[in-house]
Design a protein around this motif. Structure first.
Motif, PDB file in Angstrom:
ATOM      1  N   HIS A  96      -7.907 -18.894  -8.181  1.00  0.00           N
ATOM      2  CA  HIS A  96      -7.928 -17.737  -7.279  1.00  0.00           C
ATOM      3  C   HIS A  96      -6.835 -17.893  -6.244  1.00  0.00           C
ATOM      4  CE1 HIS A  96      -9.627 -14.248  -5.267  1.00  0.00           C
ATOM      5  NE2 HIS A  96      -9.505 -14.903  -4.118  1.00  0.00           N
ATOM      6  N   ASP A  97      -5.906 -16.961  -6.231  1.00  0.00           N
ATOM      7  CA  ASP A  97      -4.798 -16.965  -5.285  1.00  0.00           C
ATOM      8  C   ASP A  97      -5.264 -16.298  -3.992  1.00  0.00           C
ATOM      9  OD1 ASP A  97      -2.450 -16.595  -3.824  1.00  0.00           O
ATOM     10  OD2 ASP A  97      -1.225 -16.382  -5.627  1.00  0.00           O
ATOM     11  N   THR A  99      -3.638 -15.816  -1.234  1.00  0.00           N
ATOM     12  CA  THR A  99      -2.649 -14.924  -0.626  1.00  0.00           C
ATOM     13  C   THR A  99      -2.669 -13.550  -1.279  1.00  0.00           C
ATOM     14  OG1 THR A  99      -0.916 -15.729  -2.125  1.00  0.00           O
ATOM     15  CG2 THR A  99      -1.184 -16.863  -0.013  1.00  0.00           C
ATOM     16  N   LYS A 100      -2.900 -13.522  -2.610  1.00  0.00           N
ATOM     17  CA  LYS A 100      -2.933 -12.246  -3.319  1.00  0.00           C
ATOM     18  C   LYS A 100      -4.338 -11.666  -3.397  1.00  0.00           C
ATOM     19  CE  LYS A 100       1.028 -13.367  -6.280  1.00  0.00           C
ATOM     20  NZ  LYS A 100       1.516 -13.530  -7.674  1.00  0.00           N
ATOM     21  N   VAL A 104      -5.462 -15.627 -10.850  1.00  0.00           N
ATOM     22  CA  VAL A 104      -4.142 -15.751 -11.456  1.00  0.00           C
ATOM     23  C   VAL A 104      -4.212 -16.770 -12.584  1.00  0.00           C
ATOM     24  CG1 VAL A 104      -1.737 -16.393 -11.086  1.00  0.00           C
ATOM     25  CG2 VAL A 104      -2.984 -15.179  -9.293  1.00  0.00           C
TER      26      VAL A 104
END
Length: 282
Positions: A96-97, A99-100, A104
């Motif tokens: 799990h990103d 920042t986004k 991912v």
């Protein structure tokens, strides 16, 4: 810690050079000895092919590749160059990103990535994509249909990276397929059957049309013959690409050694009869 320096953990490091890799190893080795930065109560957890693995203690210098092969006993992931240059160790890493704000999935060289840097993440190896027991994936089957594997050692990495490309772009162009695999090496096939197989997933190709001309009317390197003239002004690019060039043999003499390059089978037989002995080089 008495100087007020922050606690060092493996997840804080991103290796972009060999020097950084060496520095990271030194720090992790000290951390393992002191037991101050990696507490024994912490539990390492990773999911590989939908199966969870937990460890109470993990060597900070252990790579993801070695963990997959020696702890999970999944030997489809290969370890060849051990420096991120051949792509044989490629696996899919899902996380799990923050920042986004989304999940991912990327392909990584597992020989370079410390397994501790994968804590809480999901890994998919070549076995997770398909096997003889569970059935092959479309990529694996396509590679086999096009004879894109010989010794097979590098094949898992090619399949993994092709899956990574399709995850990012389900309909890539042929050029995107060609440019995506600069990190994969193959010593057997000469790349042509591999790319021919993977280009069938491109929007400008199909499974049935296995040998279509490219829009630029440029052939593979193996199709280029000495003496071929560039097609200019042709309205039919397909006809242009399919024109056969006149075969031209080549002879080079240097320092008492004669190098012969036959372009036809008849020329080869002629050279074999004319020169003795002859060392044939493929």
């Amino acid at each position: 810690q008495s100087t007020g320096s922050p606690t060092l953990t493996p997840s804080l490091f991103v290796m972009s050079s060999l020097q950084e890799d060496l520095e990271l190893r030194k720090v992790l080795r000290l951390s393992a000895k002191s037991k101050q930065n990696i507490e024994s109560s912490d539990v390492f957890s990773i999911v590989i092919n939908n199966q969870q693995y937990t460890e109470s203690e993990v060597d900070p210098e252990l790579s993801l590749c070695d963990y997959i092969r020696n702890h999970a006993h999944l030997t489809g992931t290969k370890k060849s160059c051990a420096e991120g240059g051949c792509g044989a160790c490629s696996v899919l890493l899902s996380y799990h990103d923050e920042t986004k704000g989304q999940d991912v999935t990327i392909s990584v060289n597992s020989c370079l990535r410390p397994v501790l840097a994968c804590n809480g993440m999901k890994v998919t190896t070549i076995e997770g994509l398909g096997s003889r027991q569970t059935g092959y994936s479309d990529i694996q089957q396509r590679l086999a249909d096009f004879n894109g594997t010989q010794c097979g050692f590098c094949s898992p990495g090619w399949v993994i990276n092709m899956q990574s490309l399709l995850n990012k772009n389900p309909q890539p162009s042929q050029e995107e397929v060609e440019q995506y695999f600069d990190g994969n090496l193959c010593r057997c096939t000469g790349y042509r059957p591999i790319l021919s197989a993977f280009k069938t997933f491109a929007t400008t190709n199909s499974v049935e049309n296995k040998s279509s001309c490219s829009h630029s009317c440029s052939s593979d390197v193996e199709d280029l013959v000495s003496g071929k003239k560039e097609c200019k002004g042709s309205k039919n690019k397909s006809e242009c690409c399919n024109k056969k060039s006149k075969a031209i043999g080549r002879t080079i003499v240097y320092d008492g050694i004669t190098w012969l390059t036959p372009s036809t089978l008849d020329q080869l037989y002629s050279y074999l009869n004319q020169y003795d002995p002859v060392l044939c080089v493929d």
